[in-house]
Structures are given as structure tokens and as C-alpha cells.
Write a protein that holds these residues in place. Structure first.
Motif, PDB file in Angstrom:
ATOM      1  N   ARG A 171       0.856  -1.187   0.000  1.00  3.29           N
ATOM      2  CA  ARG A 171       0.000   0.000   0.000  1.00  3.29           C
ATOM      3  C   ARG A 171       0.892   1.237   0.000  1.00  3.29           C
ATOM      4  NH1 ARG A 171      -5.018   1.512   0.486  1.00  3.29           N
ATOM      5  NH2 ARG A 171      -5.563   3.501   1.443  1.00  3.29           N
TER       6      ARG A 171
ATOM      7  N   GLU B 235      -4.674  -5.600   0.326  1.00  2.00           N
ATOM      8  CA  GLU B 235      -4.669  -4.387   1.149  1.00  2.00           C
ATOM      9  C   GLU B 235      -5.878  -3.504   0.889  1.00  2.00           C
ATOM     10  OE1 GLU B 235      -0.439  -5.745   0.799  1.00  2.00           O
ATOM     11  OE2 GLU B 235      -2.145  -5.549  -0.549  1.00  2.00           O
TER      12      GLU B 235
ATOM     13  N   ASN C 190      -8.841  -2.358   3.407  1.00  2.96           N
ATOM     14  CA  ASN C 190      -9.073  -0.920   3.605  1.00  2.96           C
ATOM     15  C   ASN C 190     -10.461  -0.468   3.144  1.00  2.96           C
ATOM     16  OD1 ASN C 190      -6.688   0.385   4.826  1.00  2.96           O
ATOM     17  ND2 ASN C 190      -5.618  -0.496   3.075  1.00  2.96           N
TER      18      ASN C 190
END
Length: 349
Positions: A183, A324, A328
Motif C-alpha cells: 500500500r 490491502e 481498507n
């Protein structure tokens, strides 16, 4: 005992020449003092910068940017990513400027990511050899990236001169293009000082370089699909798609007395994805393979990545989303993963 003997200028004409040299130095110092206000006080101008040829320029990272926390975070993410990719090569990168400038690390990284073997010497000690290797590596990189709209912000000279901004631009481009499982920090920028020589005088300008944008924009640079169109142009139909997907996943998760009402949040830790894959493929997933109650970001990423592996084992293509981004709560990424399952298993009882 040492006796000191004084001499007049007449006795030692060499001292007259020395005085003339000193006057010349004094004149040069005065000239530099006049030009000094043109230089940013926070920037260290290296001696080689004063030796620039006419109309030449040098670009340096402003010290304030080097200490910026987001910039430091970006450097750490990139270093950790390179070390992870090149672990089998037993290459350990500690400093991007010192470890990437000669082309060796960049060569190995590009070969690992692209699956292509470059025709370059393995070890090059001379500056000429290093630049030749860099030339080959960057030509291959540019050939790959330029058709996708990348502005080439790096060159052989900038990389070899340890221009950190150029090195970061290159690594960010590679990470984004190959959808690295990392990320990148959002909205990272750096100030660079551009030093030019005009009519014998050094002139400087401070320019802001944007190194990363938003995650959504970075992901979307190479990937525009039906979900981009849906969210951009027909958001009213989004609920219809979400309802269809919720109905599909609950049809199977209900067998374990589980129920989903929020797609983006309830799949974010990867647990439901793993259990869903077991139900769709009709097998039990051992609990020691994943975190049933993940607490950290890393544990959640592990779960989602493991679910992706199960999907590939089931014959599905590798998801375009990154673990990721699912963790998120990136809605489009989660929708892409679930829709892929829906199209492959919609007739599974």
C-alpha cells in the motif's frame, strides 16, 4: 632552537604573487556573496554544483522533504517491497540512493517482476559499465511503461547521480504497473531544488513533485472496467448489484449460520472470503491456515491473500484487486472479487 626570519616583498617576490592570488580569491568570495541570496538557505549546494557548465542544471532533493514523515514512509514501503521481491537473490536494500544507482538492483527487480532476462553483465564496477547496464534496464522499463501513459521522470544520468526523486518515481511506477502487494502512502510529494547556471551565475528554483496520488487513482491508472463505469455513470444501479451479490454469498454462508448485510465491511478481514471459498469448493479450511479473529492489519491482509490463493487453486484468475485494498474497505476492489466468484459459482448449490 628555531630562528624565524622575516622578509620584505622586495626580498621575496613570490609573496607579491601570493597577495595577488589572495586578492583574486577575495574578489570571487565577494561575487559569491552577491549571488548568495539567490540560493535557498536550507539547501546545501555541493561544490560540484558550482562547476556546472553554462546552461547546465542539477536537481537535488530539498532537505525538508527528506525529513517529511510521509516521504520517509514511502521510502520504507519501497525498500521493504524490493527486499521481499529479491529475497531469493539474497539482495538486501538499505538505502535507495546508494543501492539502486548502479543498476544492479533495478536489473534484478525488473527481471523478477517482468519474467524477462536482460542481456547485461552481472557485475560492473566502472562508471561506464554501470551506465551501460542502466541504459539497458531503463530502455526495457520505458518500453513497457510508456504505452500505458507514463511520463518518464527518470534517466540514466539522474539514476546514476543518485537522484532520489528519480529513483522513487521509477520504483512507484513499477510497483503500480505490476500491482505490487503493498500500500503506497497517498499524496506524497517532494520539493526539489533545480540549480541552473546562466551567464556564469547559479540560479535556483524550488519545484514540487507529486510522487503518489490517491489509492483509487493509482489503482485505476491501468484498470478501468465495468465497476468504474457503474460507479462513475450509473451509481443508482449500484444497489442492484450489491443486492445480487449479497443474495449470492448468503445462499452459501447461511449454511454456517452466517449472514452478510454490508459487503465492504464484512469481507474486509478475509474470514468470510475464506469460508465462502470452502463452501463453494466443498472442502473444510483448517483453522491454522488463517486468523479466525484477526486483530491487526497484517493479519487481515494475510487472510485476504490466502483467500485469493484458494480462488486460484479453484481455477479462477488472480484477482485484480489487492488484499490491502479489500482490507481498507475499498468498495470497488471488494465488488470485483465477489463478482468474480458470482460469475464462476452462480449455479453452485
Amino acid at each position: 632552537m628555531v630562528t624565524l626570519k622575516t622578509q620584505s616583498f622586495k626580498e621575496n617576490p613570490g609573496r607579491c604573487r601570493m597577495a595577488a592570488v589572495n586578492m583574486s580569491d577575495l574578489h570571487e568570495e565577494g561575487k559569491n556573496a552577491i549571488n548568495a541570496p539567490l540560493l535557498p538557505s536550507a539547501t546545501d549546494i555541493h561544490p560540484e554544483d558550482t562547476l556546472l557548465e553554462e546552461n547546465a542544471e542539477r536537481i537535488m532533493l530539498d532537505p525538508s522533504s527528506r525529513e517529511n514523515l510521509k516521504f520517509k514512509d514511502l521510502l520504507k514501503v519501497l525498500i521493504d517491497w524490493i527486499n521481499s521481491e529479491l529475497e531469493e537473490e539474497r539482495i538486501i536494500v538499505k538505502d535507495l540512493e546508494e543501492d539502486c544507482y548502479d543498476g544492479q538492483v533495478l536489473q534484478k527487480l525488473f527481471e523478477k517482476l517482468s519474467g524477462r532476462k536482460l542481456n547485461v553483465a552481472e557485475v560492473t564496477q566502472s562508471e561506464i559499465g554501470q551506465k551501460q547496464k542502466l541504459q539497458t534496464v531503463l530502455e526495457s522499463v520505458n518500453e513497457l511503461l510508456r504505452p500505458h501513459g507514463w511520463t518518464i521522470e527518470w534517466s540514466v544520468d539522474s539514476i546514476h547521480s543518485k537522484n532520489l526523486v528519480a529513483i522513487v518515481y521509477l520504483l512507484v511506477a513499477l510497483a503500480m504497473h505490476f500491482q505490487a502487494p503493498i500500500r503506497l502512502p497517498e499524496h506524497v510529494s517532494a520539493q526539489v531544488v533545480v540549480v541552473k547556471k546562466r551567464e556564469g551565475i547559479l540560479q535556483t528554483a524550488v519545484v514540487t513533485k507529486e510522487l503518489t496520488s490517491t489509492t483509487e487513482m493509482m489503482l485505476g491508472r491501468f484498470e478501468r472496467d465495468a465497476f468504474d463505469t457503474l460507479l462513475d455513470h450509473a451509481p443508482d444501479k449500484l444497489n442492484v448489484v450489491k443486492t445480487s451479490l449479497i443474495t449470492f454469498v448468503n445462499k452459501h454462508l447461511n449454511k454456517l449460520n452466517l449472514e452478510v448485510t454490508e459487503l465492504e465491511s464484512q469481507f474486509a478481514d478475509g474470514v468470510y472470503l475464506i469460508l465462502l471459498m470452502g463452501l463453494l469448493e466443498d472442502y473444510f479450511v483448517p483453522l491454522y491456515n488463517f486468523f479466525l479473529t484477526p486483530e491487526s492489519f497484517e493479519q487481515k491482509v494475510h487472510n485476504v491473500a490466502f483467500a485469493f490463493e484458494l480462488m486460484q487453486d479453484g481455477g479462477l484468475k488472480k484477482p485484480k484487486a489487492r488484499p490491502e485494498d479489500v482490507v481498507n474497505l475499498n468498495l470497488k476492489s471488494t465488488l470485483r472479487v465477489l463478482y468474480n466468484l458470482f460469475t464462476n459459482y452462480k449455479n453452485t448449490e
